[in-house]
Design a protein around this motif. Structure first.
Motif, PDB file in Angstrom:
ATOM      1  N   ILE A   6      -5.576  -1.685  10.729  1.00  0.00           N
ATOM      2  CA  ILE A   6      -4.716  -1.809   9.686  1.00  0.00           C
ATOM      3  C   ILE A   6      -4.750  -3.007   8.840  1.00  0.00           C
ATOM      4  CG2 ILE A   6      -2.061  -1.964   9.314  1.00  0.00           C
ATOM      5  CD1 ILE A   6      -1.418  -0.263  11.564  1.00  0.00           C
ATOM      6  N   SER A   7      -5.099  -4.221   9.676  1.00  0.00           N
ATOM      7  CA  SER A   7      -5.288  -5.158   8.656  1.00  0.00           C
ATOM      8  C   SER A   7      -6.786  -5.320   7.849  1.00  0.00           C
ATOM      9  CB  SER A   7      -5.599  -6.417   9.593  1.00  0.00           C
ATOM     10  OG  SER A   7      -6.632  -6.307  10.646  1.00  0.00           O
ATOM     11  N   GLU A   8      -7.546  -4.189   8.197  1.00  0.00           N
ATOM     12  CA  GLU A   8      -8.722  -4.004   7.178  1.00  0.00           C
ATOM     13  C   GLU A   8      -8.587  -3.355   6.219  1.00  0.00           C
ATOM     14  OE1 GLU A   8     -11.698  -2.759   9.877  1.00  0.00           O
ATOM     15  OE2 GLU A   8     -11.746  -4.620  11.070  1.00  0.00           O
ATOM     16  N   LEU A   9      -7.435  -2.430   6.003  1.00  0.00           N
ATOM     17  CA  LEU A   9      -7.127  -1.716   4.987  1.00  0.00           C
ATOM     18  C   LEU A   9      -6.650  -2.543   3.533  1.00  0.00           C
ATOM     19  CD1 LEU A   9      -5.140   1.161   6.947  1.00  0.00           C
ATOM     20  CD2 LEU A   9      -7.386   1.242   6.000  1.00  0.00           C
ATOM     21  N   ASP A  10      -7.023  -1.758   2.489  1.00  0.00           N
ATOM     22  CA  ASP A  10      -6.471  -2.312   1.376  1.00  0.00           C
ATOM     23  C   ASP A  10      -5.177  -2.079   0.876  1.00  0.00           C
ATOM     24  OD1 ASP A  10      -6.993   0.045   0.281  1.00  0.00           O
ATOM     25  OD2 ASP A  10      -8.303  -0.569  -1.298  1.00  0.00           O
ATOM     26  N   ASP A  11      -4.381  -2.491  -0.157  1.00  0.00           N
ATOM     27  CA  ASP A  11      -2.931  -2.267  -0.353  1.00  0.00           C
ATOM     28  C   ASP A  11      -2.930  -0.627  -0.750  1.00  0.00           C
ATOM     29  OD1 ASP A  11      -2.624  -4.540  -0.106  1.00  0.00           O
ATOM     30  OD2 ASP A  11      -2.321  -5.130  -2.211  1.00  0.00           O
ATOM     31  N   GLN A  12      -3.650   0.058  -1.443  1.00  0.00           N
ATOM     32  CA  GLN A  12      -3.612   1.424  -1.736  1.00  0.00           C
ATOM     33  C   GLN A  12      -3.935   2.111  -0.397  1.00  0.00           C
ATOM     34  OE1 GLN A  12      -2.119   2.216  -4.283  1.00  0.00           O
ATOM     35  NE2 GLN A  12      -3.297   2.553  -6.099  1.00  0.00           N
ATOM     36  N   GLU A  13      -4.736   1.913   0.270  1.00  0.00           N
ATOM     37  CA  GLU A  13      -5.070   2.832   1.577  1.00  0.00           C
ATOM     38  C   GLU A  13      -3.748   2.529   2.561  1.00  0.00           C
ATOM     39  OE1 GLU A  13      -8.685   0.779   2.802  1.00  0.00           O
ATOM     40  OE2 GLU A  13      -9.701   2.532   2.133  1.00  0.00           O
ATOM     41  N   LEU A  14      -3.219   1.539   2.577  1.00  0.00           N
ATOM     42  CA  LEU A  14      -1.855   1.345   3.251  1.00  0.00           C
ATOM     43  C   LEU A  14      -0.717   2.253   2.802  1.00  0.00           C
ATOM     44  CD1 LEU A  14      -1.538  -2.620   4.005  1.00  0.00           C
ATOM     45  CD2 LEU A  14      -1.940  -0.771   5.679  1.00  0.00           C
ATOM     46  N   LEU A  15      -0.828   2.203   1.516  1.00  0.00           N
ATOM     47  CA  LEU A  15       0.373   3.115   1.047  1.00  0.00           C
ATOM     48  C   LEU A  15       0.226   4.704   0.843  1.00  0.00           C
ATOM     49  CD1 LEU A  15       1.124   1.040  -2.280  1.00  0.00           C
ATOM     50  CD2 LEU A  15       2.573   1.072  -0.139  1.00  0.00           C
ATOM     51  N   GLU A  17      -1.658   5.752   3.666  1.00  0.00           N
ATOM     52  CA  GLU A  17      -1.345   6.031   5.102  1.00  0.00           C
ATOM     53  C   GLU A  17       0.182   6.098   5.386  1.00  0.00           C
ATOM     54  OE1 GLU A  17      -3.104   6.757   8.802  1.00  0.00           O
ATOM     55  OE2 GLU A  17      -4.050   6.404   6.840  1.00  0.00           O
ATOM     56  N   GLN A  18       0.960   5.339   4.782  1.00  0.00           N
ATOM     57  CA  GLN A  18       2.545   5.588   5.002  1.00  0.00           C
ATOM     58  C   GLN A  18       2.851   6.860   4.465  1.00  0.00           C
ATOM     59  OE1 GLN A  18       4.988   3.019   2.596  1.00  0.00           O
ATOM     60  NE2 GLN A  18       6.582   2.945   4.166  1.00  0.00           N
ATOM     61  N   LYS A  19       2.266   7.370   3.261  1.00  0.00           N
ATOM     62  CA  LYS A  19       2.545   8.692   2.824  1.00  0.00           C
ATOM     63  C   LYS A  19       2.355   9.772   3.805  1.00  0.00           C
ATOM     64  CE  LYS A  19       2.840   7.574  -2.065  1.00  0.00           C
ATOM     65  NZ  LYS A  19       2.337   7.806  -3.282  1.00  0.00           N
ATOM     66  N   LYS A  20       1.107   9.569   4.375  1.00  0.00           N
ATOM     67  CA  LYS A  20       0.694  10.650   5.268  1.00  0.00           C
ATOM     68  C   LYS A  20       1.351  10.766   6.619  1.00  0.00           C
ATOM     69  CE  LYS A  20      -3.858  10.119   5.676  1.00  0.00           C
ATOM     70  NZ  LYS A  20      -5.243   9.715   5.967  1.00  0.00           N
ATOM     71  N   TYR A  72       1.997   2.916  15.713  1.00  0.00           N
ATOM     72  CA  TYR A  72       1.373   2.833  14.773  1.00  0.00           C
ATOM     73  C   TYR A  72       1.920   2.606  13.326  1.00  0.00           C
ATOM     74  CZ  TYR A  72      -2.467   3.753  11.289  1.00  0.00           C
ATOM     75  OH  TYR A  72      -3.365   3.780  10.106  1.00  0.00           O
ATOM     76  N   GLU A  73       3.042   3.434  13.343  1.00  0.00           N
ATOM     77  CA  GLU A  73       3.973   3.349  12.084  1.00  0.00           C
ATOM     78  C   GLU A  73       4.519   1.925  12.179  1.00  0.00           C
ATOM     79  OE1 GLU A  73       7.748   5.708  10.398  1.00  0.00           O
ATOM     80  OE2 GLU A  73       7.172   6.095  12.227  1.00  0.00           O
ATOM     81  N   ASN A  74       4.992   1.372  13.104  1.00  0.00           N
ATOM     82  CA  ASN A  74       5.709  -0.029  13.215  1.00  0.00           C
ATOM     83  C   ASN A  74       4.610  -1.167  12.696  1.00  0.00           C
ATOM     84  OD1 ASN A  74       8.168   0.908  13.970  1.00  0.00           O
ATOM     85  ND2 ASN A  74       7.861   0.638  16.237  1.00  0.00           N
ATOM     86  N   GLU A  75       3.283  -0.719  13.351  1.00  0.00           N
ATOM     87  CA  GLU A  75       2.450  -1.662  12.686  1.00  0.00           C
ATOM     88  C   GLU A  75       1.912  -1.683  11.284  1.00  0.00           C
ATOM     89  OE1 GLU A  75      -1.320  -1.354  15.214  1.00  0.00           O
ATOM     90  OE2 GLU A  75      -0.311  -1.506  17.016  1.00  0.00           O
ATOM     91  N   LEU A  76       2.146  -0.518  10.798  1.00  0.00           N
ATOM     92  CA  LEU A  76       1.803  -0.299   9.346  1.00  0.00           C
ATOM     93  C   LEU A  76       2.843  -0.793   8.600  1.00  0.00           C
ATOM     94  CD1 LEU A  76      -0.093   1.417   7.451  1.00  0.00           C
ATOM     95  CD2 LEU A  76       1.634   3.345   7.682  1.00  0.00           C
ATOM     96  N   LYS A  77       4.286  -0.569   9.087  1.00  0.00           N
ATOM     97  CA  LYS A  77       5.629  -1.021   8.136  1.00  0.00           C
ATOM     98  C   LYS A  77       5.296  -2.647   8.406  1.00  0.00           C
ATOM     99  CE  LYS A  77       8.573   2.453   8.938  1.00  0.00           C
ATOM    100  NZ  LYS A  77      10.177   2.834   9.540  1.00  0.00           N
ATOM    101  N   ASN A  78       4.895  -3.202   9.472  1.00  0.00           N
ATOM    102  CA  ASN A  78       5.022  -4.677   9.430  1.00  0.00           C
ATOM    103  C   ASN A  78       3.778  -5.330   8.444  1.00  0.00           C
ATOM    104  OD1 ASN A  78       6.795  -4.986  11.449  1.00  0.00           O
ATOM    105  ND2 ASN A  78       5.356  -4.943  13.087  1.00  0.00           N
ATOM    106  N   GLU A  79       2.839  -4.436   8.292  1.00  0.00           N
ATOM    107  CA  GLU A  79       1.767  -4.944   7.327  1.00  0.00           C
ATOM    108  C   GLU A  79       2.075  -4.917   5.973  1.00  0.00           C
ATOM    109  OE1 GLU A  79      -2.133  -6.576   6.690  1.00  0.00           O
ATOM    110  OE2 GLU A  79      -1.108  -6.478   8.566  1.00  0.00           O
ATOM    111  N   ILE A  80       2.811  -3.819   5.743  1.00  0.00           N
ATOM    112  CA  ILE A  80       3.173  -3.600   4.208  1.00  0.00           C
ATOM    113  C   ILE A  80       4.180  -4.563   4.065  1.00  0.00           C
ATOM    114  CG2 ILE A  80       4.521  -2.236   2.895  1.00  0.00           C
ATOM    115  CD1 ILE A  80       3.099   0.398   4.453  1.00  0.00           C
ATOM    116  N   SER A  81       5.233  -4.782   4.819  1.00  0.00           N
ATOM    117  CA  SER A  81       6.100  -5.988   4.586  1.00  0.00           C
ATOM    118  C   SER A  81       5.626  -7.469   4.630  1.00  0.00           C
ATOM    119  CB  SER A  81       6.947  -5.704   5.632  1.00  0.00           C
ATOM    120  OG  SER A  81       6.671  -6.069   6.903  1.00  0.00           O
ATOM    121  N   ALA A  82       4.503  -7.668   5.347  1.00  0.00           N
ATOM    122  CA  ALA A  82       3.645  -8.879   5.313  1.00  0.00           C
ATOM    123  C   ALA A  82       3.069  -9.173   3.903  1.00  0.00           C
ATOM    124  CB  ALA A  82       2.679  -8.920   6.337  1.00  0.00           C
ATOM    125  N   ARG A  83       2.608  -8.007   3.295  1.00  0.00           N
ATOM    126  CA  ARG A  83       2.011  -7.897   2.258  1.00  0.00           C
ATOM    127  C   ARG A  83       2.844  -7.800   0.780  1.00  0.00           C
ATOM    128  NH1 ARG A  83      -4.002  -4.630   2.751  1.00  0.00           N
ATOM    129  NH2 ARG A  83      -4.375  -5.659   4.732  1.00  0.00           N
TER     130      ARG A  83
END
Length: 86
Positions: A6-15, A17-20, A72-83
């Motif tokens: 998750i930390s290696e993904l860029d901003d668009q990929e994170l968003l 992934e969240q939609k997926k 995985y969803e919690n990690e993704l949310k944490n990374e999105i909020s951190a960015r």
């Protein structure tokens, strides 16, 4: 090809992934509802037989896979909020 962390993904990929993940949750909920409906119909129509419980087995599998994806969803949310993404 190995999945990226998750930390290696860029901003668009994170968003994306969240939609997926959101669409996967909707699909899983629909399948669970359908399988419970099949179980109920089968139980009313034929009574409780061996084959009546097959849909419940698949509901069990879907709910267990959902629990694993929750981390995985919690990690993704944490990374999105951190960015500071939305």
């Amino acid at each position: 090809m190995e999945p990226k962390k998750i930390s290696e993904l860029d901003d668009q990929e994170l968003l994306q992934e969240q939609k997926k993940l959101n669409s996967n949750k909707i699909i899983s909920a629909t399948l669970i509802g359908l399988l419970i409906g099949v179980f109920t119909y089968s139980a009313v129509k034929n009574g409780f037989t061996f084959f009546t419980f097959f849909p419940l087995f698949f509901v069990f599998l879907l709910t267990n896979s959902g629990k694993k994806k929750k981390e995985y969803e919690n990690e993704l949310k944490n990374e999105i909020s951190a960015r500071n993404l939305k």
